[in-house]
Scaffold this active site. Structure first.
Site, short mmCIF file in Angstrom:
data_model
loop_
_atom_site.label_atom_id
_atom_site.label_comp_id
_atom_site.label_asym_id
_atom_site.label_seq_id
_atom_site.Cartn_x
_atom_site.Cartn_y
_atom_site.Cartn_z
N LEU A 1 45.03 -1.62 -50.16
CA LEU A 1 45.15 -0.18 -49.94
C LEU A 1 46.55 0.07 -49.40
O LEU A 1 46.99 -0.60 -48.47
CB LEU A 1 44.13 0.31 -48.91
CG LEU A 1 42.76 0.79 -49.38
CD1 LEU A 1 41.97 1.31 -48.19
CD2 LEU A 1 42.86 1.85 -50.43
N ASP A 2 47.27 1.02 -49.98
CA ASP A 2 48.59 1.37 -49.46
C ASP A 2 48.48 1.77 -47.99
O ASP A 2 47.45 2.32 -47.56
CB ASP A 2 49.19 2.53 -50.26
CG ASP A 2 49.58 2.12 -51.67
OD1 ASP A 2 49.75 0.91 -51.91
OD2 ASP A 2 49.71 3.02 -52.54
N PRO A 3 49.53 1.51 -47.20
CA PRO A 3 49.47 1.83 -45.77
C PRO A 3 49.07 3.27 -45.45
O PRO A 3 48.36 3.52 -44.48
CB PRO A 3 50.91 1.55 -45.29
CG PRO A 3 51.41 0.50 -46.24
CD PRO A 3 50.78 0.84 -47.57
N VAL B 1 47.12 5.18 -47.17
CA VAL B 1 45.77 5.49 -47.66
C VAL B 1 44.74 5.07 -46.62
O VAL B 1 44.83 3.98 -46.05
CB VAL B 1 45.49 4.78 -49.00
CG1 VAL B 1 44.09 5.11 -49.50
CG2 VAL B 1 46.54 5.18 -50.04
#
EC number: 5.4.99.25
Length: 305
Positions: A40-42, A44
């Site tokens: 998961l992108d930071p 998100v």
């Protein structure tokens, strides 16, 4: 701290990387064998399943679809395809109805090809794309096929140019790319404003927990771990009830299948996995039917001899 094998479903906070979560769980549970089921992108937030112990071996057998709620900002293009990047172009957005907007969204439903964002973890010549991007290198990413199973328009804020969507998609789908491409087909620009993952790999946000709550639980933290076998409910089960069969299995030998199972089992395709259990419903591993559907060949064996 003692730990059990299984899955922890983390409710990830904004600003924390997936790897940060893994490191924290390793420390809290005092175990090295920990892995997440997909980055998961930071920026998100939301559902991040983390595998503990032998459960790490079963990640590939979990359901691969993921569901998100996201907000897309029209009129802005950035170098990262989200609102946190450097703005590279701005453009007005069309004043259209929800019905017309939904017609455009139809283009993204089903199997589509998308070019990942250049600031992503996709490999380019053995290196992550984001590293090349941060060095301002010029490179291109090839389109990749992804599957959008569901895409629902939840809200259209025409005044501010913000679209709220709910999307269920295959692993490897970039919602940032959808935001960028949607802006393009609307003769505008687009970037991802906000994203929350509400389900992943068969787990949803109702079963998730904050890492801070795990910290507070201390020695009772293992109570939050979901058993591996519970995460495999979507896979058909085959039971070994004889000690001889279990011994065969644990030594990596094929098991002759009970013909009655084939009439009851949904997975007649030998390419579909089966979870193998003993008479106490304890998980023994994963197997596949052979081409003749007469035997189960072991693929993943727990407690192998």
């Amino acid at each position: 701290m003692e730990t059990n094998d299984g899955f922890l479903v983390i409710n990830k906070d904004k600003g924390c990387t997936s790897h940060d979560c893994v490191k924290q769980i390793r420390k809290l549970l005092n175990t090295k064998k920990v892995g997440h089921t997909g980055t998961l992108d930071p920026e998100v937030i939301g559902t991040l399943p983390i595998a503990i112990g032998s459960a790490t071996r079963f990640i590939q057998y979990l359901p691969q679809s993921k569901t998100y709620i996201g907000k897309i900002k029209l009129g802005i293009r950035t170098n990262t395809d989200d609102i946190h990047g450097e703005i590279i172009n701005q453009k007005s957005w069309p004043k259209i109805s929800e019905e017309k907007l939904d017609q455009y969204l139809k283009r993204f439903r089903g199997i589509i090809k998308q070019v990942p964002p250049k600031v992503s973890s996709v490999h380019v010549n053995g290196e992550r794309a984001y590293k090349k991007s941060f060095r301002n290198e010029i490179f291109e990413l090839a389109p990749r096929e992804v599957k959008i199973k569901e895409l629902t328009l939840m809200k259209w804020d025409q005044i501010n140019g913000i679209i709220t969507i709910k999307i269920k998609c295959s692993s490897g789908t970039y919602i940032r790319a959808i935001a960028r491409d949607l802006g393009g087909i609307l003769n505008s620009e687009g970037c991802l404003l906000q994203l929350k993952r509400i389900s992943a790999c068969g787990f949803d946000e109702q079963s998730s927990i904050k890492i801070s709550d795990i910290e507070k639980a201390k020695k009772n933290a293992p109570k939050f771990i979901i058993p591996t076998i519970s995460a495999l409910d979507h896979i058909s089960t085959y039971s070994l009830n004889k000690d001889e069969e279990i011994n065969y299995w644990q030594t990596g030998r094929a098991i002759k299948i009970d013909i009655n199972f084939l009439y009851e089992c949904k997975a007649f395709d030998y390419k579909q996995p089966l979870k193998v259990v003993d008479s106490r419903k304890m998980l023994l591993g994963i197997g596949f039917l052979d081409d003749d559907h007469t035997k189960i060949n072991p693929k993943l064996v727990l407690n192998a001899k």
